[in-house]
Design a protein around this motif. Structure first.
Motif, PDB file in Angstrom:
ATOM      1  N   PHE B  45       6.782  79.565  20.368  1.00 23.61           N
ATOM      2  CA  PHE B  45       7.477  80.046  19.186  1.00 23.61           C
ATOM      3  C   PHE B  45       8.215  81.343  19.504  1.00 23.61           C
ATOM      4  O   PHE B  45       7.670  82.243  20.156  1.00 23.61           O
ATOM      5  N   LEU B  46       9.460  81.445  19.045  1.00 24.76           N
ATOM      6  CA  LEU B  46      10.221  82.688  19.191  1.00 24.76           C
ATOM      7  C   LEU B  46      10.355  83.406  17.854  1.00 24.76           C
ATOM      8  O   LEU B  46       9.983  84.567  17.722  1.00 24.76           O
ATOM      9  N   VAL B  47      10.911  82.692  16.868  1.00 22.37           N
ATOM     10  CA  VAL B  47      11.268  83.381  15.633  1.00 22.37           C
ATOM     11  C   VAL B  47      11.417  82.371  14.504  1.00 22.37           C
ATOM     12  O   VAL B  47      11.764  81.218  14.722  1.00 22.37           O
ATOM     13  N   SER B  48      11.127  82.829  13.290  1.00 23.65           N
ATOM     14  CA  SER B  48      11.442  82.042  12.095  1.00 23.65           C
ATOM     15  C   SER B  48      12.352  82.871  11.198  1.00 23.65           C
ATOM     16  O   SER B  48      12.303  84.106  11.202  1.00 23.65           O
ATOM     17  N   PHE B  49      13.177  82.175  10.433  1.00 26.36           N
ATOM     18  CA  PHE B  49      14.265  82.831   9.690  1.00 26.36           C
ATOM     19  C   PHE B  49      14.391  82.159   8.347  1.00 26.36           C
ATOM     20  O   PHE B  49      14.454  80.931   8.254  1.00 26.36           O
ATOM     21  N   TYR B  50      14.430  82.976   7.299  1.00 28.41           N
ATOM     22  CA  TYR B  50      14.539  82.431   5.941  1.00 28.41           C
ATOM     23  C   TYR B  50      15.275  83.437   5.086  1.00 28.41           C
ATOM     24  O   TYR B  50      15.050  84.649   5.194  1.00 28.41           O
ATOM     25  N   ASN B  51      16.151  82.940   4.259  1.00 26.04           N
ATOM     26  CA  ASN B  51      16.861  83.803   3.307  1.00 26.04           C
ATOM     27  C   ASN B  51      17.582  84.939   4.025  1.00 26.04           C
ATOM     28  O   ASN B  51      17.544  86.099   3.593  1.00 26.04           O
ATOM     29  N   ASN B  52      18.186  84.570   5.136  1.00 28.84           N
ATOM     30  CA  ASN B  52      19.008  85.498   5.920  1.00 28.84           C
ATOM     31  C   ASN B  52      18.247  86.653   6.548  1.00 28.84           C
ATOM     32  O   ASN B  52      18.845  87.712   6.840  1.00 28.84           O
ATOM     33  N   ILE B  54      14.659  87.556   9.297  1.00 29.41           N
ATOM     34  CA  ILE B  54      13.551  87.093  10.115  1.00 29.41           C
ATOM     35  C   ILE B  54      12.262  87.195   9.305  1.00 29.41           C
ATOM     36  O   ILE B  54      11.969  88.241   8.716  1.00 29.41           O
ATOM     37  N   SER B  55      11.511  86.103   9.255  1.00 30.05           N
ATOM     38  CA  SER B  55      10.244  86.136   8.543  1.00 30.05           C
ATOM     39  C   SER B  55       9.068  86.333   9.484  1.00 30.05           C
ATOM     40  O   SER B  55       8.061  86.914   9.090  1.00 30.05           O
ATOM     41  N   GLU B  56       9.210  85.885  10.717  1.00 33.28           N
ATOM     42  CA  GLU B  56       8.171  86.122  11.702  1.00 33.28           C
ATOM     43  C   GLU B  56       8.780  85.999  13.100  1.00 33.28           C
ATOM     44  O   GLU B  56       9.713  85.241  13.299  1.00 33.28           O
ATOM     45  N   LYS B  57       8.249  86.767  14.040  1.00 32.09           N
ATOM     46  CA  LYS B  57       8.720  86.656  15.422  1.00 32.09           C
ATOM     47  C   LYS B  57       7.554  86.872  16.373  1.00 32.09           C
ATOM     48  O   LYS B  57       6.573  87.524  16.027  1.00 32.09           O
ATOM     49  N   SER B  58       7.708  86.319  17.573  1.00 31.76           N
ATOM     50  CA  SER B  58       6.666  86.466  18.575  1.00 31.76           C
ATOM     51  C   SER B  58       6.975  87.670  19.464  1.00 31.76           C
ATOM     52  O   SER B  58       8.063  88.260  19.393  1.00 31.76           O
ATOM     53  N   GLU B  59       6.031  87.964  20.347  1.00 36.35           N
ATOM     54  CA  GLU B  59       6.209  89.093  21.262  1.00 36.35           C
ATOM     55  C   GLU B  59       7.308  88.808  22.282  1.00 36.35           C
ATOM     56  O   GLU B  59       7.835  89.726  22.908  1.00 36.35           O
ATOM     57  N   ILE B  60       7.658  87.541  22.461  1.00 30.96           N
ATOM     58  CA  ILE B  60       8.749  87.190  23.365  1.00 30.96           C
ATOM     59  C   ILE B  60      10.081  87.674  22.796  1.00 30.96           C
ATOM     60  O   ILE B  60      10.986  88.073  23.532  1.00 30.96           O
ATOM     61  N   PHE B  61      10.194  87.636  21.507  1.00 30.84           N
ATOM     62  CA  PHE B  61      11.446  87.934  20.805  1.00 30.84           C
ATOM     63  C   PHE B  61      11.635  89.447  20.745  1.00 30.84           C
ATOM     64  O   PHE B  61      11.348  90.092  19.729  1.00 30.84           O
ATOM     65  N   ASP B  62      12.124  90.013  21.865  1.00 33.80           N
ATOM     66  CA  ASP B  62      12.295  91.468  21.914  1.00 33.80           C
ATOM     67  C   ASP B  62      13.717  91.851  21.522  1.00 33.80           C
ATOM     68  O   ASP B  62      14.474  91.032  20.980  1.00 33.80           O
ATOM     69  N   ASP B  63      14.098  93.087  21.817  1.00 30.42           N
ATOM     70  CA  ASP B  63      15.395  93.603  21.376  1.00 30.42           C
ATOM     71  C   ASP B  63      16.579  92.887  22.021  1.00 30.42           C
ATOM     72  O   ASP B  63      17.717  93.067  21.573  1.00 30.42           O
ATOM     73  N   GLN B  64      16.328  92.137  23.065  1.00 28.31           N
ATOM     74  CA  GLN B  64      17.411  91.389  23.700  1.00 28.31           C
ATOM     75  C   GLN B  64      17.800  90.143  22.904  1.00 28.31           C
ATOM     76  O   GLN B  64      18.846  89.551  23.155  1.00 28.31           O
ATOM     77  N   PHE B  65      16.954  89.757  21.980  1.00 37.65           N
ATOM     78  CA  PHE B  65      17.187  88.559  21.201  1.00 37.65           C
ATOM     79  C   PHE B  65      17.612  88.922  19.778  1.00 37.65           C
ATOM     80  O   PHE B  65      17.147  89.919  19.217  1.00 37.65           O
ATOM     81  N   SER B  66      18.485  88.099  19.216  1.00 38.07           N
ATOM     82  CA  SER B  66      18.814  88.237  17.805  1.00 38.07           C
ATOM     83  C   SER B  66      19.175  86.869  17.246  1.00 38.07           C
ATOM     84  O   SER B  66      19.556  85.959  17.994  1.00 38.07           O
ATOM     85  N   VAL B  67      19.018  86.732  15.951  1.00 36.82           N
ATOM     86  CA  VAL B  67      19.388  85.494  15.280  1.00 36.82           C
ATOM     87  C   VAL B  67      20.232  85.838  14.074  1.00 36.82           C
ATOM     88  O   VAL B  67      20.099  86.905  13.478  1.00 36.82           O
ATOM     89  N   GLU B  68      21.106  84.907  13.722  1.00 35.42           N
ATOM     90  CA  GLU B  68      21.857  85.072  12.496  1.00 35.42           C
ATOM     91  C   GLU B  68      22.397  83.733  12.041  1.00 35.42           C
ATOM     92  O   GLU B  68      22.400  82.743  12.785  1.00 35.42           O
ATOM     93  N   ARG B  69      22.847  83.731  10.802  1.00 33.80           N
ATOM     94  CA  ARG B  69      23.472  82.547  10.234  1.00 33.80           C
ATOM     95  C   ARG B  69      24.814  83.020   9.691  1.00 33.80           C
ATOM     96  O   ARG B  69      24.970  83.232   8.498  1.00 33.80           O
TER      97      ARG B  69
END
Lengths: 115, 113
Positions: B45-52, B54-69
């Motif tokens: 698991f990396l990240v979950s996203f809801y309502n624009n 992030i609702s939860e993220k793992s320790e893998i998902f550091d500052d180098q990662f981002s998500v958007e819609r």
């Protein structure tokens, strides 16, 4: 914390033989349990899931699994293997408080079906 | 059955470069996730996203990662400066409600050279 252990990274069965893929879980809260299948070059497909209620759950393609709380197990079975069952199978767990979010997967078991 | 679409199917990049992985969720789905699978290892698991957000993220998902819609349809995962160890299959997953079945895309194989 939650985790899943799948026993056997590779399993071979003859066509028509019983398929048994083993999964043990660890969860500090009542778990949701899943089996996913991954065919080559494809995404993960849900085979079956246990949330609450009946401990024997039936899924697609003739697979079923039984939730045994006393053994912390959720083994996947199919009475008679088909060639098309050859794939990688992943057991997964999610806490009931988290629903489907943050699913934790096992390392997978590759099933080979021998003609 | 409806499908989650991921593009590209394969991405090769040089270490230090930025990559954007794209996912088109099923149209009425509200929850979005990224998972990854390093070759021979488990799906993580990396990240979950809801309502624009992030609702939860793992320790893998550091500052180098981002998500958007960005446009209300595509759901993207950006890796700002790729490392060799980012090489993996990245899966997008979506569901309509928090506790409903997850639908996975077929993945993007990222190779960092």
């Amino acid at each position: 914390a939650q985790s899943v252990t799948q026993l056997g990274s590779h399993v071979s069965v003859s066509e028509g033989a019983l398929v048994l893929l083993r999964c043990n879980y660890s969860s500090s809260v009542p778990p949701y349990l899943f089996w996913y299948v991954q065919y080559p070059n494809q995404g993960l497909q849900l085979l079956l899931k246990y949330t609450t209620g009946a401990t024997l759950v039936k899924g697609i393609n003739g697979f079923e699994a039984e939730f045994k709380k006393s053994e912390t197990s959720f083994h996947l079975t199919k009475p008679s293997a088909h060639m098309s069952d050859a794939a990688e199978y992943f057991c997964a767990v999610s806490s009931s408080s988290g629903g489907y979010q943050k699913v934790t997967f096992g390392t997978g078991t590759k099933l080979q079906v021998i003609p | 059955e409806p499908e989650v679409t991921q593009t590209p199917s394969h991405q090769v990049t040089q270490m230090g470069q930025e990559v954007i992985l794209r996912c088109v969720p099923i149209s009425n789905h509200l929850y979005f996730y990224w998972y990854r699978q390093i070759l021979g290892q488990k799906v993580e698991f990396l990240v979950s996203f809801y309502n624009n957000e992030i609702s939860e993220k793992s320790e893998i998902f550091d500052d180098q990662f981002s998500v958007e819609r960005p446009d209300g349809s595509n759901f993207t995962l950006k890796i700002r400066s790729t490392k060799l160890e980012d090489s993996a299959m990245y899966f997008c997953a979506t569901n309509r409600q928090f506790n409903e079945k997850l639908f996975f895309g077929s993945g993007t194989q990222l190779s960092v050279l």
